[in-house]
Design an enzyme around this catalytic site. Structure first.
Site, PDB file in Angstrom:
ATOM      1  N   LYS A  53      -8.734 -48.662 -77.258  1.00  0.00           N
ATOM      2  CA  LYS A  53      -7.990 -47.973 -76.196  1.00  0.00           C
ATOM      3  C   LYS A  53      -7.051 -48.949 -75.486  1.00  0.00           C
ATOM      4  O   LYS A  53      -5.891 -48.639 -75.229  1.00  0.00           O
ATOM      5  CB  LYS A  53      -8.967 -47.332 -75.199  1.00  0.00           C
ATOM      6  CG  LYS A  53      -9.719 -46.142 -75.787  1.00  0.00           C
ATOM      7  CD  LYS A  53     -10.847 -45.624 -74.900  1.00  0.00           C
ATOM      8  CE  LYS A  53     -11.619 -44.509 -75.594  1.00  0.00           C
ATOM      9  NZ  LYS A  53     -12.736 -43.987 -74.795  1.00  0.00           N
ATOM     10  N   GLN A  97     -16.515 -45.663 -69.981  1.00  0.00           N
ATOM     11  CA  GLN A  97     -16.956 -45.433 -71.360  1.00  0.00           C
ATOM     12  C   GLN A  97     -18.421 -45.004 -71.392  1.00  0.00           C
ATOM     13  O   GLN A  97     -19.274 -45.601 -70.733  1.00  0.00           O
ATOM     14  CB  GLN A  97     -16.741 -46.717 -72.196  1.00  0.00           C
ATOM     15  CG  GLN A  97     -16.986 -46.555 -73.680  1.00  0.00           C
ATOM     16  CD  GLN A  97     -16.003 -45.607 -74.367  1.00  0.00           C
ATOM     17  OE1 GLN A  97     -14.886 -45.403 -73.919  1.00  0.00           O
ATOM     18  NE2 GLN A  97     -16.423 -45.015 -75.476  1.00  0.00           N
ATOM     19  N   ASP A 120     -10.024 -38.665 -68.941  1.00  0.00           N
ATOM     20  CA  ASP A 120     -10.966 -38.183 -69.957  1.00  0.00           C
ATOM     21  C   ASP A 120     -11.200 -36.680 -69.818  1.00  0.00           C
ATOM     22  O   ASP A 120     -11.763 -36.053 -70.720  1.00  0.00           O
ATOM     23  CB  ASP A 120     -12.334 -38.877 -69.778  1.00  0.00           C
ATOM     24  CG  ASP A 120     -12.553 -40.018 -70.761  1.00  0.00           C
ATOM     25  OD1 ASP A 120     -11.987 -39.979 -71.871  1.00  0.00           O
ATOM     26  OD2 ASP A 120     -13.303 -40.947 -70.400  1.00  0.00           O
TER      27      ASP A 120
HETATM   28  N1  GUN Z   1     -17.804 -42.067 -75.511  1.00  0.00           N
HETATM   29  C1  GUN Z   1     -17.541 -41.381 -76.652  1.00  0.00           C
HETATM   30  N2  GUN Z   1     -16.381 -40.692 -76.529  1.00  0.00           N
HETATM   31  C2  GUN Z   1     -15.911 -40.961 -75.299  1.00  0.00           C
HETATM   32  C3  GUN Z   1     -14.742 -40.554 -74.595  1.00  0.00           C
HETATM   33  O1  GUN Z   1     -13.901 -39.787 -75.069  1.00  0.00           O
HETATM   34  N3  GUN Z   1     -14.610 -41.056 -73.333  1.00  0.00           N
HETATM   35  C4  GUN Z   1     -15.518 -41.878 -72.767  1.00  0.00           C
HETATM   36  N4  GUN Z   1     -15.300 -42.299 -71.529  1.00  0.00           N
HETATM   37  N5  GUN Z   1     -16.614 -42.275 -73.396  1.00  0.00           N
HETATM   38  C5  GUN Z   1     -16.805 -41.816 -74.653  1.00  0.00           C
END
Ligand code: GUN
Length: 294
Positions: A53, A97, A120
């Site tokens: 990311k 995350q 998100d």
């Molecule tokens: N863990 C797995 N997928 C995601 C996501 O799209 N966002 C976040 N913050 N954590 C994750």
């Protein structure tokens, strides 16, 4: 043979569109989008995802801040950290995350994120707005799937969409989005899960089959209607000595046999996966430009 829905190529296109927009913002002296990612602990997969990311932010010209916190951080300290980022006027988007260590409440932390910065799309406010078809940040995987359907001009109106899996991150929002009065949408939706009876039969009645169950190669050709559109959200590592890495990636769908029946299908890898990061970048751009919460 099915049309291959190429998520890698599409995600590169989206990233290049975002990079062009960032260049325009820079040229006009506007504010560069800034994403903050909070990573708690040392979980290997999470480190990889967050690393990807941050790298994608650099690729499109965004600013990014990675906040790494120890696995034994208290819930209170994490909530304070989220509040600090909420209050930082320079940061447009904030993600924490997941998964979080067991002693921390995901609900409490998610609810603490300011909806305006929740790129998100996980906060109750933004999930509610999504359900109401109000402007919102649609979370990364569902948004990525909608964008693939759109860019491959897949007809959805009046179709039967079957979603396998009811997770908060994919199955549940996908079922809402595919039923809404919009494009993509206007489907008749059936959501199925581990307690569903006759799942194979229901799957076989799908014009659009979205599989987010988390079981390797669960969907076989017998479960798919001739000409169906198949979206595979699963991703699993299986040992493969012929690969330098020692493993290969497979999805929730038995790709080869299903591809010979489907009209269009997403591969694994290179399907839905790469789209999720493009979606996050898109949401961060929306946040920086105050498009959802003016
Ligand atoms: N863990 C797995 N997928 C995601 C996501 O799209 N966002 C976040 N913050 N954590 C994750």
């Amino acid at each position: 043979m099915a049309i291959l829905i190429d998520g890698k190529k599409t995600s590169e296109q989206i990233k290049s569109e975002i990079a062009s927009r960032v260049a325009e913002i820079k040229a006009s002296g506007g504010k560069i989008p800034h994403l903050a990612a909070v990573l708690v602990g040392e979980d290997g997969a999470s480190q990889t995802y967050v690393g990807a990311k941050v790298k994608a932010c650099e690729q499109v010209g965004f600013q990014s801040t990675l906040v790494r916190l120890d696995a034994d951080i208290t819930e209170d300290a994490l909530l304070h950290e989220v509040q600090r980022i909420n209050d930082d006027a320079d940061i447009d988007g904030l993600i924490v995350q997941l998964p979080l260590p067991k002693h921390i409440s995901v609900e409490k932390v998610t609810a603490k994120i300011k909806p305006e910065k929740d790129v998100d799309g996980f906060t109750p406010a933004n999930v509610g707005r999504m359900a109401l078809n109000w402007p919102t940040y649609v979370s990364a995987t569902p948004y990525g799937i909608l964008e693939l359907l759109k860019r491959y001009e897949i007809e959805t109106s009046g179709k039967h969409c079957v979603v396998i899996g009811r997770s908060h991150i994919v199955g549940s929002p996908m079922s809402i989005l595919m039923a809404r009065n919009d494009y993509p949408g206007n489907c008749t939706v059936t959501i199925t899960h581990s307690r569903t009876k006759d799942l194979a039969e229901i799957a076989k009645s799908a014009d659009i089959l979205i599989v987010a169950l988390g079981r390797p190669e669960f969907v076989t050709a017998e479960m798919v209607k001739e000409g169906a559109v198949v979206i595979d959200v699963g991703i699993h590592r299986v040992a493969d000595e012929s690969k330098k890495s020692g493993f290969r990636l497979i999805g929730d769908v038995k790709f080869d046999e299903v591809a010979s029946k489907a009209s269009a299908i997403t591969p694994v890898p290179g399907g839905v996966g790469p789209m999720t990061i493009a979606s996050l970048l898109y949401n961060t751009l929306l946040a920086a430009e105050r498009k959802i919460y003016p």
